[in-house]
Design an enzyme around this catalytic site. Structure first.
Site, PDB file in Angstrom:
ATOM      1  N   ARG A 193      80.147  46.036  79.861  1.00 13.53           N
ATOM      2  CA  ARG A 193      79.414  46.966  79.002  1.00 13.53           C
ATOM      3  C   ARG A 193      78.546  47.878  79.861  1.00 13.53           C
ATOM      4  O   ARG A 193      77.837  47.410  80.755  1.00 13.53           O
ATOM      5  CB  ARG A 193      78.527  46.204  78.032  1.00 13.53           C
ATOM      6  CG  ARG A 193      77.761  47.164  77.139  1.00 13.53           C
ATOM      7  CD  ARG A 193      76.923  46.447  76.158  1.00 13.53           C
ATOM      8  NE  ARG A 193      75.772  45.829  76.777  1.00 13.53           N
ATOM      9  CZ  ARG A 193      74.931  45.039  76.116  1.00 13.53           C
ATOM     10  NH1 ARG A 193      75.146  44.771  74.848  1.00 13.53           N
ATOM     11  NH2 ARG A 193      73.890  44.525  76.713  1.00 13.53           N
ATOM     12  N   GLY A 217      78.885  43.666  68.071  1.00 15.01           N
ATOM     13  CA  GLY A 217      77.594  43.242  68.621  1.00 15.01           C
ATOM     14  C   GLY A 217      76.738  42.828  67.440  1.00 15.01           C
ATOM     15  O   GLY A 217      75.926  43.605  66.922  1.00 15.01           O
ATOM     16  N   HIS A 263      64.896  37.911  74.673  1.00 18.64           N
ATOM     17  CA  HIS A 263      65.331  37.910  76.068  1.00 18.64           C
ATOM     18  C   HIS A 263      65.418  36.488  76.623  1.00 18.64           C
ATOM     19  O   HIS A 263      66.430  36.077  77.204  1.00 18.64           O
ATOM     20  CB  HIS A 263      64.339  38.772  76.863  1.00 18.64           C
ATOM     21  CG  HIS A 263      64.561  38.734  78.324  1.00 18.64           C
ATOM     22  ND1 HIS A 263      63.760  38.019  79.169  1.00 18.64           N
ATOM     23  CD2 HIS A 263      65.515  39.287  79.080  1.00 18.64           C
ATOM     24  CE1 HIS A 263      64.212  38.164  80.397  1.00 18.64           C
ATOM     25  NE2 HIS A 263      65.266  38.929  80.375  1.00 18.64           N
ATOM     26  N   CYS A 285      80.887  39.692  70.300  1.00 17.33           N
ATOM     27  CA  CYS A 285      80.172  39.230  71.496  1.00 17.33           C
ATOM     28  C   CYS A 285      78.688  38.999  71.219  1.00 17.33           C
ATOM     29  O   CYS A 285      77.932  38.688  72.120  1.00 17.33           O
ATOM     30  CB  CYS A 285      80.361  40.203  72.654  1.00 17.33           C
ATOM     31  SG  CYS A 285      79.662  41.813  72.339  1.00 17.33           S
TER      32      CYS A 285
HETATM   33  C1  PEP Z   1      74.681  42.565  70.294  1.00 16.05           C
HETATM   34  O1  PEP Z   1      73.917  43.445  69.911  1.00 16.05           O
HETATM   35  O2  PEP Z   1      75.194  41.730  69.540  1.00 16.05           O
HETATM   36  C2  PEP Z   1      75.013  42.450  71.722  1.00 16.05           C
HETATM   37  C3  PEP Z   1      75.907  41.568  72.136  1.00 16.05           C
HETATM   38  O3  PEP Z   1      74.300  43.223  72.593  1.00 16.05           O
HETATM   39  P1  PEP Z   1      72.802  42.857  73.101  1.00 16.05           P
HETATM   40  O4  PEP Z   1      72.484  41.502  72.599  1.00 16.05           O
HETATM   41  O5  PEP Z   1      72.840  42.934  74.564  1.00 16.05           O
HETATM   42  O6  PEP Z   1      72.012  43.949  72.468  1.00 16.05           O
HETATM   43 MG    MG Z   2      73.502  45.100  71.313  1.00 13.30          MG
END
Ligand code: PEP
Ligand code: MG
Length: 739
Positions: free
Chosen positions: A484, A632, A322, A696
């Site tokens: 998202r 992701g 985080h 992303c």
């Molecule tokens: C990912 O899992 O790559 C993503 C972009 O989502 P998050 O980091 O919010 O889980």
């Molecule tokens: Mg993710």
């Protein structure tokens, strides 16, 4: 002769050079002198005998007297150096493969220590710190190369050389020109002057700062030495960071007192006094103090403090924890997972390297290297020069891959657009609820014990969400915005401390013990694999409905103000066709309803993230219901390896030390994850030729991963605002290299 024994012992026999220095010190003491050159011949003679004795003591053999034997052993030592762990690691980092080994040149020497008309030096053909086209370096009179390196004597700047020997200086300037015209690159040279005659020892491409790299590349185009393509290829994308964020002054950086090293979670340089709670960080920052927020790990409760602090330091957490993700989004310096630091949050102290630091102590963080330093290390502000803009323009002309940004607020969106983002590739909607006046409703929604209570909390969240979307659409006017739907790992959002629990109890009109009970009921052993992503909307469709309503209402409101909103609604953590089918229907039905209520139609896309191995493997089925895929790769890396994003910081270094990983797979995309992406691209396109493809995860800002994305046929990469220029340059380099 004494130099020969010294160098031979050190380089060929691996002796510790201190043993020679100790012997030399004794002799200097005897003659009551401080400088090496002041020792009389008689003392040097004695020193040779002392060196031979030291040599014998440490190697068990007499110093070889035959020059051929000395040469043979020296040659073997050079060959041997190819396989030292340092050399092996260097080749690994630089990606140097397939070489048989090193060559050895044997040549006669010249001497820089033959008197005051002799000397030695090291120089760069241009300034490696600023890039200025000016000869830059140092020289020492009556000395050999190791005297410069050993730092016993202080060299003089080459600019002072004309006072000593103008002819040699002029000759060096002429050679600088010859070398640059030949190599079309800035050179790092070594030279020796023996009795007034200049000899060049070696030349190689010079290392330089990011600022210098950009200036030299642009200047060399102007001078006709290289073309624009070559200039774009010359600048290492990650080095652009130095142009965008504050950094430490190189001289101060070199002299810094390094305490430990954590993960370089978010680049930049920061200096401040320690603060141990978010509240304290905020209050002291507001009072004008520069503080470093120190936490074992961060949670959304810390967000205010993280934002206010000059930098963030945590002892646990990885590159996608985080703290790291949030800090990178803000361009805030963060060192995470500094496991050697023992944090006593209650006692407001940290212990590291046997030393203790408290709230009054200054520390400096280097988010680019992960180093934590004691005291104040002097920083410098970035300058976005004309050369930077010029290089970016050339890069944009060569690249085919689009660059978007991961941004969750109008301010971040605006900044990213200034850095050249062509849309938003990921707006993490849960991040929109971090602030104090919002998180309370978010928590009320999570902790609700009935649909009615949940809907009431959602109703309070709707206006915040709508307003933010409007702001983001406005900032991105005319560009796509991928929103998202909610994906909160619940553990990050539950109230942990008693004051937050009390506030929640007041908000919900229950006892604090009830809040504790509900939070316990929501506790998950593996929250990253828990009730998150689209799973949340399967259980509570009203969450999705509220968010889609906010997106559509915001887009309608923008349309009325002549702002062009292009929302792309993204469903997270999908793994099966049935999941996306249900989600998509919910999105479409809600959007229809809101458009009908407002008697206005808007254009939008619906797509999904591919962040679970099953989704990648079954991409053909999923593509039936998706207009776009966004990879992701944070979760895809986590689930492909079965390695937790949050906990991997604890053991990743051991994996790197043991050569199981050459690089953190959360930073640079792993080969296995690449295969999954390629499968999904192939199957997704097979089902839907027009499917839009992007990435992303944090890899979207990593040059090596961008090269892969370009090769794999993605349409865009998305990364945090401060990485946008890096991604633009990396995408151009990828295209030029693939071509
Ligand atoms: C990912 O899992 O790559 C993503 C972009 O989502 P998050 O980091 O919010 O889980
Ligand atoms: Mg993710």
């Amino acid at each position: 002769y004494r130099r020969l024994i010294n160098m031979f012992g050190d380089v060929v026999m691996g002796m510790d050079h201190h043993v020679f220095e100790a012997a030399f010190s004794k002799v200097k003491k005897k003659y009551k002198v401080t400088d090496d050159t002041e020792v009389p011949a008689e003392g040097l003679k004695q020193l040779c005998e002392d060196y031979k004795a030291v040599y014998k003591k440490h190697t068990g053999q007499a110093f070889p007297q035959s020059p051929i034997k000395q040469l043979e052993l020296s040659i073997m030592a050079v060959f041997g150096s190819w396989n030292t762990s340092r050399a092996v690691r260097y080749r690994e980092i630089e990606g140097i493969r397939g070489l048989l080994g090193t060559a050895v040149n044997v040549q006669s020497m010249v001497y820089g220590n033959m008197g005051d008309d002799s000397g030695t030096g090291v120089a760069f053909t241009r300034n490696p710190n600023t890039g200025e086209n000016k000869f830059f370096g140092e020289f020492l009179i009556n000395a050999q190369g190791e005297d410069v390196v050993a730092g016993i004597r202080t060299p003089q700047p080459v600019a002072d050389m004309p006072k000593w020997n103008r002819a040699v200086y002029k000759e060096l300037l002429a050679i600088k020109k010859i070398l640059e015209v030949h190599y079309c690159e800035m050179q790092d040279i070594e030279f020796t002057i023996e009795r007034g005659t200049l000899f060049m020892l070696q030349t190689r491409t010079g290392k330089r700062t990011g600022v210098a790299a950009v200036k030299i590349a642009c200047d060399m185009v102007k001078e006709g030495l290289i073309d624009q393509k070559e200039a774009v290829l010359r600048v290492p994308p990650n080095d652009l960071t130095q142009l965008l964020l504050p950094s430490f002054k190189p001289t101060a950086r070199n002299a810094a007192d390094v305490l430990t090293r954590g993960l370089p979670a978010s680049p930049g340089a920061s200096v401040g006094r320690l603060a141990f709670t978010a509240e304290e960080a905020r209050e002291r920052s507001e009072a004008g103090e520069s503080v470093i927020l120190v936490r074992k790990e961060t949670s959304p409760e810390d967000v205010d403090g993280m934002n206010a602090a000059a930098g963030i330091l945590t002892s646990t957490g990885g590159m996608t924890s985080h703290a790291a993700v949030v800090a990178r989004g803000w361009g805030k310096c963060c060192v995470a997972g500094a496991g050697d630091i023992d944090i006593n949050e209650k006692g407001k102290k940290i212990k590291v390297d046997g030393r203790t630091f408290g709230v009054k102590d200054l520390i400096s963080l280097d988010g680019t290297t992960g180093e934590v330093m004691a005291g104040e290390v002097e920083t410098q502000e970035p300058k976005l020069s004309g050369d930077f803009a010029k290089l970016m323009k050339w890069a944009d002309e060569f690249r085919t891959l689009d660059v978007r940004t991961n941004a969750d607020s109008p301010a971040d969106s605006k900044r990213a657009r200034e850095f050249g983002a062509k849309g938003i590739g990921l707006c993490r909607t849960e991040h929109m609820f971090f602030e104090a006046d919002r998180i309370i409703h978010m928590r009320a929604m999570i902790l609700a014990d009935s649909e009615k209570a949940r809907r009431a909390a959602l109703k309070k969240l709707l206006p915040f969400q709508r307003k933010d979307f409007e702001g983001i659409f406005k900032a991105m006017n005319g560009l796509p915005v991928t929103v998202r739907l909610l994906d909160p790992p619940l553990h990050e959002f539950l109230p942990h401390d008693s004051s937050a629990q009390k506030a929640m109890a007041k908000e919900l009109g229950v006892k604090p013990s009830e809040i504790v009970k509900r939070a316990e009921a929501l506790h998950e052993s593996n929250p990253m694999l828990g009730h998150r992503g689209c799973r949340l909307s399967v259980t509570y469709p009203e969450i999705l409905e509220m968010q889609v309503r906010a997106i559509v209402e915001a887009a309608i409101s923008c349309a009325k103000k002549n702002i062009k909103a292009h929302p792309e609604i993204m469903i997270p953590l999908v793994s099966t066709e049935a999941e996306i089918k249900i989600m998509k229907n919910l999105v479409i039905n809600t959007a229809k309803k809101v458009q009908k209520e407002n008697k206005t139609k808007i254009e939008f896309l619906v797509g999904t993230m591919i962040e679970l191995p099953r989704a990648a493997i079954k991409a053909k089925d999923i593509a039936k219901h998706a207009e776009f895929f966004s990879f992701g790769t944070n979760d895809l890396t986590q689930t492909t390896f079965g390695i937790s994003r949050d906990d991997s910081g604890k053991f990743l270094n051991d994996y790197i030390d043991n050569k199981i990983f050459t690089i953190d797979p959360f930073v640079s995309i792993d080969d296995g994850v690449k295969d999954l992406v390629e499968i999904a691209v192939y199957k997704g396109k097979k089902q839907n030729k027009k499917i839009k493809l992007g990435i992303c995860g944090e890899h979207g800002g990593d040059p090596k991963s961008i090269y892969f994305c370009s090769k794999a046929g993605l349409d865009y990469v998305s990364c945090s605002p401060y990485r946008v220029p890096i991604a633009r340059l990396a995408a151009a380099q990828a295209q030029l290299k693939i071509k």
